[in-house]
Write a protein that holds these residues in place. Structure first.
Motif, short mmCIF file in Angstrom:
data_model
loop_
_atom_site.label_atom_id
_atom_site.label_comp_id
_atom_site.label_asym_id
_atom_site.label_seq_id
_atom_site.Cartn_x
_atom_site.Cartn_y
_atom_site.Cartn_z
N ASN A 71 97.42 19.41 12.79
CA ASN A 71 97.26 20.77 13.30
C ASN A 71 95.94 21.39 12.85
OD1 ASN A 71 97.85 23.19 14.55
ND2 ASN A 71 99.85 23.43 13.62
N PHE A 72 95.46 20.99 11.69
CA PHE A 72 94.20 21.52 11.17
C PHE A 72 93.07 20.51 11.28
CE2 PHE A 72 97.50 23.96 9.01
CZ PHE A 72 97.04 25.26 9.18
N SER A 73 93.32 19.37 11.87
CA SER A 73 92.30 18.34 11.96
C SER A 73 91.28 18.68 13.06
CB SER A 73 92.94 16.98 12.26
OG SER A 73 91.96 16.00 12.48
N SER A 74 90.08 18.19 12.89
CA SER A 74 89.01 18.37 13.89
C SER A 74 88.71 17.07 14.63
CB SER A 74 87.73 18.87 13.21
OG SER A 74 87.28 17.93 12.24
N GLU A 75 89.66 16.13 14.61
CA GLU A 75 89.41 14.83 15.22
C GLU A 75 90.43 14.52 16.32
OE1 GLU A 75 89.16 11.85 12.21
OE2 GLU A 75 87.30 12.65 11.38
N ILE A 95 63.18 12.00 15.73
CA ILE A 95 63.84 11.33 14.62
C ILE A 95 64.85 10.32 15.16
CG2 ILE A 95 63.60 13.28 13.03
CD1 ILE A 95 66.56 13.93 13.63
N SER A 96 65.21 9.38 14.32
CA SER A 96 66.30 8.44 14.62
C SER A 96 67.51 8.88 13.83
CB SER A 96 65.89 7.01 14.25
OG SER A 96 66.96 6.12 14.46
N ALA A 97 68.62 9.13 14.53
CA ALA A 97 69.77 9.73 13.86
C ALA A 97 71.07 9.31 14.53
CB ALA A 97 69.66 11.26 13.85
N ASP A 98 72.15 9.44 13.75
CA ASP A 98 73.51 9.29 14.27
C ASP A 98 74.07 10.69 14.48
OD1 ASP A 98 73.44 6.52 14.09
OD2 ASP A 98 74.15 6.52 12.02
N ILE A 99 74.53 10.95 15.69
CA ILE A 99 75.04 12.27 16.06
C ILE A 99 76.52 12.14 16.37
CG2 ILE A 99 74.81 14.25 17.60
CD1 ILE A 99 71.94 13.27 18.17
N GLY A 100 77.33 12.93 15.70
CA GLY A 100 78.78 12.88 15.89
C GLY A 100 79.32 14.20 16.36
N LEU A 101 80.36 14.12 17.19
CA LEU A 101 81.04 15.31 17.71
C LEU A 101 82.54 15.15 17.51
CD1 LEU A 101 81.07 17.99 19.35
CD2 LEU A 101 81.22 16.57 21.42
N GLN A 102 83.16 16.10 16.83
CA GLN A 102 84.60 16.11 16.62
C GLN A 102 85.16 17.43 17.16
OE1 GLN A 102 82.69 15.70 13.49
NE2 GLN A 102 82.46 13.55 14.01
N VAL A 103 86.06 17.32 18.10
CA VAL A 103 86.69 18.51 18.70
C VAL A 103 88.12 18.61 18.20
CG1 VAL A 103 87.24 19.71 20.84
CG2 VAL A 103 85.26 18.18 20.74
N GLY A 104 88.45 19.74 17.59
CA GLY A 104 89.79 19.97 17.09
C GLY A 104 90.51 21.03 17.87
N LEU A 105 91.65 21.47 17.36
CA LEU A 105 92.43 22.50 18.03
C LEU A 105 91.85 23.89 17.81
CD1 LEU A 105 96.05 21.25 17.20
CD2 LEU A 105 94.58 20.64 19.14
N GLY A 106 91.02 24.05 16.78
CA GLY A 106 90.48 25.36 16.47
C GLY A 106 88.98 25.45 16.54
N GLY A 107 88.29 24.40 16.99
CA GLY A 107 86.85 24.45 17.09
C GLY A 107 86.24 23.06 17.14
N LEU A 243 76.37 10.90 24.97
CA LEU A 243 77.50 10.90 24.04
C LEU A 243 78.79 11.00 24.84
CD1 LEU A 243 77.64 12.75 20.65
CD2 LEU A 243 79.60 12.82 22.18
N HIS A 244 79.66 10.03 24.65
CA HIS A 244 80.97 10.02 25.32
C HIS A 244 82.06 10.29 24.28
CE1 HIS A 244 79.28 8.36 29.05
NE2 HIS A 244 78.56 7.55 28.28
N THR A 245 83.05 11.08 24.67
CA THR A 245 84.15 11.42 23.78
C THR A 245 85.42 10.67 24.20
OG1 THR A 245 84.73 13.35 25.12
CG2 THR A 245 83.21 13.69 23.28
N HIS A 246 86.31 10.50 23.24
CA HIS A 246 87.59 9.85 23.48
C HIS A 246 88.61 10.42 22.49
CE1 HIS A 246 86.86 7.40 19.85
NE2 HIS A 246 85.62 7.31 20.30
N HIS A 247 89.87 10.08 22.68
CA HIS A 247 90.91 10.58 21.79
C HIS A 247 90.66 10.07 20.37
CE1 HIS A 247 93.01 12.41 25.00
NE2 HIS A 247 93.46 11.30 25.56
N GLY A 248 90.81 11.01 19.41
CA GLY A 248 90.53 10.67 18.02
C GLY A 248 91.77 10.31 17.22
N PRO A 249 91.60 10.11 15.92
CA PRO A 249 92.72 9.72 15.06
C PRO A 249 93.88 10.71 15.07
CG PRO A 249 90.63 9.39 13.92
CD PRO A 249 90.32 10.14 15.17
N ALA A 250 93.59 12.02 15.15
CA ALA A 250 94.66 13.02 15.13
C ALA A 250 95.59 12.85 16.33
CB ALA A 250 94.07 14.42 15.12
N PHE A 251 95.02 12.51 17.49
CA PHE A 251 95.85 12.30 18.69
C PHE A 251 96.79 11.12 18.50
CE2 PHE A 251 96.76 10.53 22.83
CZ PHE A 251 96.98 11.64 23.63
N TRP A 252 96.27 10.01 17.99
CA TRP A 252 97.10 8.81 17.85
C TRP A 252 98.10 8.94 16.71
CZ3 TRP A 252 96.81 6.51 22.15
CH2 TRP A 252 95.61 6.42 22.85
#
Length: 343
Positions: A71-75, A95-107, A243-252
């Motif tokens: 419920n409080f996870s961002s993944e 720059i060369s970088a790793d960019i991550g996006l995590q969408v949760g229930l609150g932000g 950047l493509h998104t998919h269901h994260g650990p919180a969903f599974w």
């Protein structure tokens, strides 16, 4: 313009970050403390009931911790990409970088980590959160990020989730977050009721509440999947990559926990029909065949009730009326002057 070794004066340095979400860390610590407490008192339970009791405690704590944590996870929806991109505004440096996006229930949570971390005489390691929970204003948080001068990739992804963005991601994920969170809170309440009922001689109702816990978790997944698929995907271009998104650990985790609760609830309902005595033995409860039951508090209290039939009760037994009448008539004939026979 760059000064002091190509460090732009209008941008603050990256803020220090905790290795994990503090809310999740608090939830995990609370449930681990509860588990440690139960393990301490485990040696006081005798026989094979020790294993059954430990299995019940671990399973119940896992379900409760999973419901609160997700419920409080961002993944719930995640994505990551490695690319070459511009770093900050008014600069041609890449720059060369790793960019991550995590969408949760609150932000949303956006991470930017340089590969290597030290580039352009700076430490490129950002972890920024933008929330839309009740009482929070996402647009104001995005405006503050612009004033702070965060790197371009962070601002680009954050802008896609603003209310005025043509992508519509704000309304999409905010709606999904509200309904999913509400279903998870109802599931947590059902989990609490299930624990209360399973500690009492109403095991079948505890199984029903456990079944309801799983159903509400599956409903939460249904709301999240439906709400996030209302609009077409919005492409997130970062440099030459997407950047493509998919269901994260919180969903599974929610899916796994929901199915586990459904299976346990159904198993308890079937066991109550087919093998009620074994079900009561598993929960350290015992009931005789006689449906007339008497409470015996000295046999374990509320958490481990035992019963005995009224036939075994030491109370007085009723004497049939015909037998009592014949006894009184015989007493009058044999001892007519005895005052006890007159009663």
């Amino acid at each position: 313009m760059a000064t002091l070794g190509h460090t732009f004066p209008f941008y603050a340095g990256p803020k220090p970050t905790f290795p994990m979400d503090t809310t999740l860390a608090s939830i995990i610590m609370i449930f681990l403390t509860a588990l440690a407490t139960f393990i301490v008192i485990l040696p006081g339970i005798r026989g094979k009931m020790r294993l059954f009791w430990l299995l019940r405690v671990v399973t119940s704590l896992f379900i409760g911790a999973a419901i609160l944590a997700v419920n409080f996870s961002s993944e719930w929806s995640v994505g990551q990409v490695s690319t070459n991109t511009s770093y900050k505004a008014f600069s041609s440096e890449w720059i060369s970088a790793d960019i991550g996006l995590q969408v949760g229930l609150g932000g949303v949570n956006i991470t930017l980590t340089g590969t290597p971390v030290q580039q352009l005489n700076e430490t490129i390691n950002y972890n920024e959160e933008f929330t839309w929970r009740l009482g929070e204003n996402y647009a104001e948080e995005y405006a503050k990020a612009l004033e702070k001068g965060l790197p371009d990739p962070v601002l680009y992804l954050a802008e896609k989730f603003t209310p005025r963005s043509p992508c519509g991601l704000y309304r999409q994920y905010r709606l999904a977050g509200h309904y999913t969170s509400a279903m998870l809170w109802v599931a947590f309440l059902c989990w609490l009721l299930a624990n209360v009922m399973l500690s009492m001689p109403v095991l079948v109702y505890g199984g029903y509440m456990l079944l309801a816990t799983g159903i509400f978790q599956l409903l939460a997944l249904l709301f999240f999947s439906m709400a996030t698929s209302l609009t077409s995907p919005c492409p997130l271009h970062l440099g030459a990559s997407v950047l493509h998104t998919h269901h994260g650990p919180a969903f599974w985790i929610t899916l796994t926990t929901g199915l586990l609760c459904v299976l346990l609830g159904l198993a308890m309902a079937v066991a109550h029909r087919m093998q009620p005595h074994r079900l009561k033995a598993f929960f350290n409860q015992s009931v005789d065949e006689d449906p007339m039951l008497e409470w015996s508090p000295e046999e374990g209290g509320l958490l481990s009730p035992r019963y005995r039939s009224m036939a075994d009760s030491p109370g007085s037994q009723d004497i049939p009326l015909s037998e009592a009448s014949s006894t009184k008539a015989y007493c009058k004939e044999a001892h007519p002057k005895d005052p006890d026979c007159a009663l």
